[in-house]
Design a protein around this motif. Structure first.
Motif, mmCIF file in Angstrom:
data_model
loop_
_atom_site.group_PDB
_atom_site.id
_atom_site.type_symbol
_atom_site.label_atom_id
_atom_site.label_comp_id
_atom_site.label_asym_id
_atom_site.label_seq_id
_atom_site.Cartn_x
_atom_site.Cartn_y
_atom_site.Cartn_z
ATOM 1 N N ALA A 12 0.839 -1.204 0.000
ATOM 2 C CA ALA A 12 0.000 0.000 0.000
ATOM 3 C C ALA A 12 0.872 1.251 0.000
ATOM 4 C CB ALA A 12 -0.935 -0.006 1.199
ATOM 5 N N GLU A 13 1.944 1.238 0.770
ATOM 6 C CA GLU A 13 2.882 2.364 0.811
ATOM 7 C C GLU A 13 3.531 2.585 -0.559
ATOM 8 O OE1 GLU A 13 7.079 3.484 3.071
ATOM 9 O OE2 GLU A 13 6.000 1.667 3.640
ATOM 10 N N LEU A 14 3.932 1.507 -1.204
ATOM 11 C CA LEU A 14 4.560 1.609 -2.525
ATOM 12 C C LEU A 14 3.574 2.131 -3.560
ATOM 13 C CD1 LEU A 14 6.621 -1.712 -2.547
ATOM 14 C CD2 LEU A 14 7.474 0.621 -2.173
ATOM 15 N N PHE A 15 2.369 1.600 -3.553
ATOM 16 C CA PHE A 15 1.377 2.058 -4.532
ATOM 17 C C PHE A 15 0.985 3.504 -4.290
ATOM 18 C CE2 PHE A 15 0.452 -2.594 -5.110
ATOM 19 C CZ PHE A 15 0.944 -2.649 -6.403
ATOM 20 N N ARG A 61 11.911 8.075 -1.955
ATOM 21 C CA ARG A 61 12.925 7.598 -1.022
ATOM 22 C C ARG A 61 12.276 7.036 0.248
ATOM 23 N NH1 ARG A 61 15.249 12.029 -0.199
ATOM 24 N NH2 ARG A 61 14.397 12.478 1.844
ATOM 25 N N LYS A 62 11.290 7.739 0.785
ATOM 26 C CA LYS A 62 10.622 7.288 2.015
ATOM 27 C C LYS A 62 9.928 5.943 1.823
ATOM 28 C CE LYS A 62 8.770 10.129 4.965
ATOM 29 N NZ LYS A 62 7.888 11.126 5.595
ATOM 30 N N SER A 63 9.439 5.700 0.636
ATOM 31 C CA SER A 63 8.764 4.425 0.370
ATOM 32 C C SER A 63 9.761 3.297 0.093
ATOM 33 C CB SER A 63 7.802 4.565 -0.811
ATOM 34 O OG SER A 63 8.527 4.731 -2.008
ATOM 35 N N GLY A 64 11.022 3.653 -0.116
ATOM 36 C CA GLY A 64 12.043 2.643 -0.382
ATOM 37 C C GLY A 64 12.248 2.332 -1.852
ATOM 38 N N LEU A 65 11.623 3.111 -2.736
ATOM 39 C CA LEU A 65 11.758 2.855 -4.178
ATOM 40 C C LEU A 65 13.053 3.411 -4.765
ATOM 41 C CD1 LEU A 65 8.076 3.523 -5.248
ATOM 42 C CD2 LEU A 65 9.264 1.316 -5.217
ATOM 43 N N LYS A 75 22.815 15.765 -4.182
ATOM 44 C CA LYS A 75 22.213 14.482 -3.849
ATOM 45 C C LYS A 75 22.024 13.712 -5.148
ATOM 46 C CE LYS A 75 19.738 15.748 0.313
ATOM 47 N NZ LYS A 75 18.432 15.851 0.962
ATOM 48 N N PHE A 76 22.483 12.478 -5.141
ATOM 49 C CA PHE A 76 22.365 11.630 -6.313
ATOM 50 C C PHE A 76 21.334 10.550 -6.042
ATOM 51 C CE2 PHE A 76 26.485 13.590 -6.578
ATOM 52 C CZ PHE A 76 26.598 13.903 -7.920
ATOM 53 N N LEU A 77 20.441 10.366 -6.995
ATOM 54 C CA LEU A 77 19.336 9.430 -6.834
ATOM 55 C C LEU A 77 19.490 8.253 -7.786
ATOM 56 C CD1 LEU A 77 16.617 9.537 -5.172
ATOM 57 C CD2 LEU A 77 15.548 9.965 -7.349
ATOM 58 N N SER A 78 19.132 7.077 -7.291
ATOM 59 C CA SER A 78 19.102 5.873 -8.114
ATOM 60 C C SER A 78 17.945 5.001 -7.627
ATOM 61 C CB SER A 78 20.424 5.105 -8.011
ATOM 62 O OG SER A 78 20.657 4.717 -6.676
ATOM 63 N N LEU A 79 17.574 4.025 -8.430
ATOM 64 C CA LEU A 79 16.500 3.113 -8.052
ATOM 65 C C LEU A 79 16.990 2.129 -6.999
ATOM 66 C CD1 LEU A 79 14.914 2.188 -11.494
ATOM 67 C CD2 LEU A 79 14.052 3.786 -9.789
ATOM 68 N N TYR A 87 8.996 -6.616 -4.026
ATOM 69 C CA TYR A 87 7.567 -6.297 -3.926
ATOM 70 C C TYR A 87 6.861 -6.094 -5.270
ATOM 71 C CZ TYR A 87 8.500 -5.609 1.024
ATOM 72 O OH TYR A 87 8.865 -5.807 2.336
ATOM 73 N N LEU A 88 7.599 -5.679 -6.280
ATOM 74 C CA LEU A 88 6.983 -5.362 -7.577
ATOM 75 C C LEU A 88 7.760 -5.991 -8.723
ATOM 76 C CD1 LEU A 88 6.523 -1.556 -6.818
ATOM 77 C CD2 LEU A 88 4.727 -3.288 -6.738
ATOM 78 N N PRO A 89 7.942 -7.315 -8.692
ATOM 79 C CA PRO A 89 8.739 -7.951 -9.753
ATOM 80 C C PRO A 89 8.106 -7.713 -11.133
ATOM 81 C CG PRO A 89 7.567 -9.605 -8.453
ATOM 82 C CD PRO A 89 7.363 -8.284 -7.774
ATOM 83 N N GLY A 90 8.951 -7.341 -12.076
ATOM 84 C CA GLY A 90 8.487 -7.096 -13.439
ATOM 85 C C GLY A 90 7.954 -5.694 -13.667
ATOM 86 N N PHE A 91 7.789 -4.907 -12.612
ATOM 87 C CA PHE A 91 7.198 -3.572 -12.751
ATOM 88 C C PHE A 91 8.045 -2.665 -13.630
ATOM 89 C CE2 PHE A 91 6.615 0.823 -11.364
ATOM 90 C CZ PHE A 91 5.257 0.968 -11.555
#
Length: 95
Positions: A12-15, A61-65, A75-79, A87-91
């Motif tokens: 739910a947090e990720l979505f 970032r807070k959701s962990g994505l 600040k450098f961002l990556s997945l 949690y979201l295989p294939g997404f």
């Protein structure tokens, strides 16, 4: 049963984090990049204000994505591919 509830809460947090179209666009930009990107680089790609991108970075970032690495003033961002795999295989491939 507690493990299942915890997993459901995480999903739910990720979505929730993914419910904003600009965040999906940021994820696509990061997925297609061969390196970490800064807020200003993503801002230029999306043609939206850096402050708006920064706001979306925080939610992702807070959701962990995503992961953030600070170097000096940048600040450098990556997945965070581990979160997607767990949690979201294939997404990422579906975008």
């Amino acid at each position: 049963m507690d493990i299942e509830i915890t997993r459901e809460k995480k999903l739910a947090e990720l979505f929730n984090a993914l419910s904003e179209p600009n965040r999906i666009r940021i994820i696509k930009i990061l997925r297609d990049s061969d390196k970490e990107l800064t807020c200003s680089q993503v801002s230029q790609s999306l043609q939206i204000a850096p402050s708006t991108v920064s706001y979306h970075f925080k939610a992702l970032r807070k959701s962990g994505l995503t992961k953030t690495r600070q170097q000096a003033q940048s600040k450098f961002l990556s997945l965070n591919k581990e979160t997607f795999q767990k949690y979201l295989p294939g997404f990422l491939n579906s975008l």
